[in-house]
Design a protein around this motif. Structure first.
Motif: not given
Length: 837
Positions: A12-19, A21-24, A31-41, A50-54
Motif C-alpha cells: 500500500x505504501x507504493x500505491x502512488x507508483x501504480x499506473x 507505465x514503464x518508469x512506474x 532497490x532504494x535502500x542504498x539510495x540517498x532518498x531511502x525506501x519509498x515507504x 509529484x511522482x504520482x502526477x509525473x
C-alpha cells in the motif's frame, strides 16, 4: 533489463507508483535502500504526490529532488535519453554525476529555484548531452519550478520539457534559404553584362552603363566597355577575357578586379567582375556574362584597415596596461607588449614563443585554474584586485591586478586567449594600511580612559562612544545610543548650548574647548549634575568638508568641588582667625601641601588633556589631508608621489597611536584605586606572549620562563609591565642575532636588594628579564626610567620614551621597585621586585 516481481500482495505504501507505465514499474522494482532518498515507504508526501502526477502524465517531465538533486523522470521523457545513454541507471542517482557534461549549464538554475528564486522558462535552448553513444546537440523548450512541502519549503525542482531539435534545424534551413534569396535580391543592385562573342554585341544593365559612362540606349561593343578601364589595368583585363573565351579547359571562369573611369563624370571606381564563358559542342564560346560589383569602399576600407591595424599594433605595444596573447592549447606566449614584459621582468626573447608557465613558474598554481575555466566555459573571466605571486628581483611577493582573460574561438574551440591586466598593488596596499590605521584609531578611542565620542551630521547622529563616556557621563549601554540622534537619547539637552555648539563646529570647522563646564544630564538612573572639561574638534571627510565632531571630556567635579570647599574653608578661617590662630596655621600648612598636590595633579591632567586634544588631532588631520591628496591625484593608479603621501599617513598615524597609548597608560599606571587580587603571574605572562605573537614571529624571538609565582597584584598593570619589558627587548635586539629573553623568578628580602625604597625585612619576588640586545651604558641605568627619556634618536629606534616610565610607576603602585643593569652589546637585565603578601 528483466525485473522479477516477488511481492505476493500489493504494497500500500507504493500505491502512488501504480499506473506509472514503464518508469512506474522500474521504480517499484528498484532497490532504494542504498539510495540517498531511502525506501519509498519513507518518502515525504510532497515527493510521492509529484511522482504520482509525473508518472501518469503524457508530457515529458523530470524531477531533481533534495540537496543531492536525485533524478526522477516519466515515460514521456524516456525517449529523450536515447537508446544508448543514461537510462535506466540515471533513475535515483545524483544529477551532478550523471549530468556532468551539462552541470555548469543547468546547476545555476536548479540552485536558484531551490533557494527560493522564481521559476524559469527557456525556448529552443541548446543543451547538448550524451545519448545514443555520443554527445548530441539537442534543443529544448523547458521550465524549472519549485516543489514545496506543507510548510512552504522548497524540496525539489520540477522540470517540464519537450525536445525541439527538429524544429530548430528546420528553421535553420529556412533561414539559409532566406539568405540565398536575399543574396539574389541584393544581386539586382550590381552591374550585369552579357556579351555575344559571335556578334560582339555587349549588353549591360543601366547601373553598369552609368558606371562606365555609356549611353543608356543603343548597342554597345566590347571595346566600348573596355575603353572605360584605366590604362594601367586595360591590358590585364583583356588578357583575362581572352583566356575565359578561348581556353575551353579553363571552364570559362572569369574573376578580375580593376579600375574604371566614367567617360562623362571622370569618377573612378574599383570593381570586381565575376562571370563565365559558355561553350557549345564545338568548344566555341557563344556567351559570356556575369556581374560587376563596386568594391571601391571595401578596397579603401581594406587600405585603411591595414593602416589601422598598424596603429593598433603600436598602440598595443606601448599601452600602459599589460596585453598578452597565448596559444589556447599549451599557453605559449604568442605576443606580449612592453608593459606585460615589464610586469614580468622578462625580455622579449625570454618570454615570446615559450610556454607562459615556463616563463613565470610561480604563477601556475593561481592562474592555471582560471585558464581552464575560460577554456571550459568559453567565456571571459574577470578579476579585480586579484592577488598573484610574482618573483621580482629574486624575491617572491604578492601583487594585486585587475585583469580580463578573453577567449578567441574558432569552430567553437578556444584557439587563443588574450590577457589584459594592470597592476593595482600600490593602491590596494595603501587602502589596506589606511583601513588598519583607521581600525587602530577606533580601538584607541574605545579603550581610552578619557570619555570620547563621534557625532555626525546636523542631526548629531552618534557614530561612536567609548566605555569611559558611556559609564561616566551618559550611564547607558552602547546599543542604546549608537546610530541614534543625540537629542533623541537626551531630550533634556534641547535648548542647551551643547547641541548648537556641535552644529556650529560642523558648519564652520572651528573647534571649541571649555573647562569646568556645568552640566545637568538626565538618564535612566536619574538626573546627574557634574562639571566637565571638554574639547570639541571637527572631523573632515576626503572631500575636505566637515561631517562630524570628535568629542572628548573629563569629569572634573571632584576638582571643582574641592576648590570650592577650599575657598569656603578659607573664608571660614578668616572669620575665626583671632580665635583659632594656632589651628589656622596648622590648617594653612596642610592646605598649602594639599594645594601643591592638587596643582601637580592638575598639571598632569592638563598635560594629558593637551596631548589628547592636540597630539591626537595632529596625526588625524595628516591622515585626512594625505588621504584626500591620494583620492584627488591618484584615482586610477598611485604615482610615486601617491606612495609618498600614503607613507606620511602611516607614519603620522603610527606616531599618534604610540604617543597617545603610552600617555594613556602612563596616566592610568598611577591608579591604585582598582582592586588588588591574587593572580598567577605565569598565566598573565602567557596572555602577554599570545598578544605579541605577531611581533615575536616577525623577529624570530625566543622567550623562556620558569614557573614564576602567584602574587597579589593589579593584573592588567602587571601585564602592561610584562608587555613593555618584552617589547623593549625585541626593539633593541642586535642586528643579525636572534633575540632571546630569559625570565626567571626568586625570593629575597628587601635588605638584600640595596634598594632604599624597599622594606628591609619584607620578602619580595624578584622577576628578572634578561636579553641579548644592544644594551646601554651602566650610567644610564636610572635615566631610562624617566618620562620621555630616550637613549637613541627617534628615527633609529621608534618609541615615545614613556614605556619604562610606566613600568616604574606600576612597580611603585605595588610597593615594589624595578632596576636595570647592562653593558653595551651584552644585553640588559631588568629586575622587578613585588612584595610577598
Amino acid at each position: 533489463m528483466i525485473f522479477l516481481l516477488r511481492m505476493t500482495t500489493p504494497n500500500k505504501s507504493l500505491l502512488f507508483l501504480n499506473d506509472g507505465g514503464e518508469m512506474g514499474h522500474i521504480m517499484r522494482q528498484k532497490d532504494w535502500s542504498k539510495s540517498p532518498v531511502g525506501p519509498p515507504e519513507n518518502w515525504p508526501s510532497s515527493l510521492k504526490t509529484t511522482l504520482s502526477f509525473m508518472l501518469n502524465s503524457k508530457f515529458p517531465m523530470f524531477l531533481f529532488w533534495g540537496a543531492d538533486h536525485i533524478c526522477f523522470y516519466n515515460d514521456a521523457y524516456r525517449p529523450s535519453l536515447g537508446n544508448e545513454g543514461k537510462h535506466p541507471e540515471l533513475l535515483g542517482q545524483k544529477a551532478e554525476i550523471y549530468w556532468a557534461e551539462i552541470w555548469d549549464i543547468i546547476s545555476p538554475e536548479i540552485f536558484s529555484v531551490l533557494n527560493g528564486g522564481p521559476s524559469t522558462w527557456h525556448e529552443n535552448q541548446l543543451v547538448p548531452f550524451y545519448r545514443n553513444g555520443q554527445m548530441e546537440d539537442i534543443y529544448w523548450t523547458y521550465s524549472y519550478s519549485p516543489v514545496t512541502n506543507a510548510l512552504g519549503q522548497v524540496e525539489g525542482v520540477f522540470t517540464t520539457c519537450t525536445e525541439t531539435t527538429s524544429s530548430v534545424l528546420n528553421l535553420a534551413k529556412i533561414e539559409a534559404s532566406k539568405d540565398e534569396l536575399e543574396f539574389a535580391v541584393d544581386a539586382a543592385d550590381l552591374g550585369t553584362w552579357d556579351y555575344n562573342p559571335i556578334t560582339h554585341v555587349f549588353k549591360g544593365n543601366n547601373r553598369l552603363k552609368d558606371w562606365f559612362g555609356l549611353p543608356p540606349n543603343g548597342e554597345i561593343f566590347l571595346d566600348d566597355a573596355t575603353a572605360a578601364i584605366v590604362a594601367a589595368d586595360r591590358k590585364r583585363v583583356r588578357q583575362q577575357i581572352e583566356i575565359s573565351l578561348g581556353d575551353y579547359e579553363s571552364g570559362g571562369k572569369y574573376d578580375v578586379t580593376y579600375i574604371i573611369k566614367n567617360k562623362l563624370t571622370a569618377r573612378e571606381r574599383i570593381v570586381r567582375a565575376i562571370g563565365r564563358a559558355w561553350f557549345n559542342e564545338d568548344k566555341v564560346a557563344y556567351r559570356f556574362n556575369g556581374i560587376l560589383q563596386d568594391i571601391t569602399q571595401r578596397e579603401k576600407a581594406s587600405i585603411e584597415l591595414k593602416a589601422s591595424e598598424e596603429r593598433f599594433r603600436k598602440l598595443v605595444k606601448t599601452a600602459p596596461i599589460g596585453i598578452t596573447v597565448l596559444d589556447g592549447d599549451d599557453f605559449v606566449v604568442k605576443m606580449a607588449n612592453d608593459m606585460a614584459l615589464s610586469i614580468w621582468q622578462r625580455s622579449y626573447k625570454e618570454a615570446v614563443g615559450k610556454p607562459l608557465f615556463e616563463v613565470l613558474k610561480e604563477i601556475k598554481d593561481s592562474i592555471l585554474p582560471i585558464f581552464e575555466a575560460v577554456k571550459r566555459t568559453k567565456k571571459a573571466k574577470f578579476g579585480t584586485e586579484y592577488p598573484f605571486t610574482l618573483e621580482r628581483d629574486g624575491v617572491a611577493q604578492i601583487e594585486y591586478f585587475n585583469f580580463i582573460f578573453q577567449p578567441l574561438l574558432k569552430d567553437d574551440e578556444v584557439v587563443e586567449m588574450i590577457l589584459v591586466a594592470y597592476e593595482v598593488s600600490d593602491m590596494v596596499k595603501a587602502r589596506f594600511e589606511l583601513q588598519e590605521s583607521q581600525k587602530q584609531f577606533k580601538n584607541f578611542v574605545n579603550q581610552s580612559p578619557i570619555a570620547m565620542s563621534i557625532v555626525r551630521g546636523d542631526n548629531l547622529n552618534i557614530e561612536m562612544a567609548n566605555n569611559a563616556l558611556l559609564e561616566t557621563f551618559w550611564r547607558k549601554k552602547k546599543d542604546e545610543v549608537l546610530g541614534k540622534d543625540l537629542l533623541d537619547i537626551f531630550p533634556d539637552l534641547e535648548g542647551s548650548k551643547y547641541p548648537e555648539t556641535l552644529k556650529e563646529i560642523i558648519r564652520t570647522g572651528i573647534g571649541v574647548s571649555e573647562n569646568e563646564s556645568y552640566v545637568v544630564l538626565e538618564s535612566d538612573d536619574g538626573v546627574k549634575e557634574f562639571y566637565s572639561d571638554y574639547d570639541y574638534q571637527p572631523l573632515y571627510d576626503l572631500d575636505g568638508l566637515v561631517s562630524g565632531v570628535m568629542v572628548t571630556g573629563s569629569d572634573v567635579t571632584d576638582r571643582v568641588l574641592a576648590r570650592k570647599k577650599l575657598e569656603q574653608f578659607s573664608n571660614d578661617l578668616e572669620q575665626e582667625v583671632e580665635e583659632r590662630t594656632n589651628a589656622l596655621n596648622a590648617a594653612n600648612q596642610q592646605l598649602y601641601q594639599s594645594l601643591l598636590n592638587l596643582q601637580k595633579t592638575n598639571e598632569e591632567l592638563e598635560a594629558f588633556a593637551y596631548v589628547s586634544s592636540h597630539d591626537l588631532q595632529e596625526p588625524l588631520r595628516k591622515i585626512q589631508m594625505f588621504t584626500n591628496r591620494l583620492l584627488e591625484r591618484e584615482s586610477n593608479k598611485l604615482s610615486e608621489k601617491g606612495v609618498q603621501d600614503v607613507s606620511k599617513i602611516l607614519a603620522s598615524a603610527q606616531r599618534m597611536r604610540n604617543l597617545i597609548e603610552d600617555l594613556l597608560e602612563y596616566s592610568r599606571s598611577k591608579d591604585t584605586d582598582v582592586n588588588f587580587k591574587s593572580a598567577d603571574l605565569k598565566v598573565l605572562l602567557s596572555q602577554v606572549i599570545e598578544n605579541l605573537t605577531s611581533k615575536i614571529e616577525a623577529t624570530d624571538a625566543l622567550i623562556t620562563y620558569d614557573e614564576l609565582c602567584t602574587a597579589t597584584v593589579i593584573p592588567f598593570q602587571i601585564k602592561q609591565v610584562f608587555q613593555n619589558l618584552i617589547e623593549n627587548s625585541i626593539k633593541f635586539a642586535q642586528p643579525n642575532l636572534q633575540p632571546t629573553i630569559e625570565i626567571t623568578t626568586e625570593t629575597i628580602t628587601g635588605e638584600d636588594t640595596d634598594i632604599p625604597t624597599l622594606m628591609p625585612h619584607q620578602m619580595y619576588y624578584k622577576i628578572s628579564f634578561k636579553d641579548n640586545g644592544i644594551g646601554f651604558q651602566p650610567e644610564h641605568s636610572d635615566q631610562i626610567f624617566e618620562l620621555f627619556k630616550r637613549l637613541h634618536g627617534k628615527f633609529e629606534y621608534q618609541g615615545t620614551g614613556i614605556g619604562l616610565a610606566i613600568v616604574k610607576r606600576i612597580c611603585e603602585n605595588h610597593n615594589g621597585a624595578i632596576t636595570a643593569s647592562s653593558q653595551p652589546l651584552k644585553g640588559a637585565q631588568f629586575s622587578l621586585f613585588l612584595p610577598v603578601l
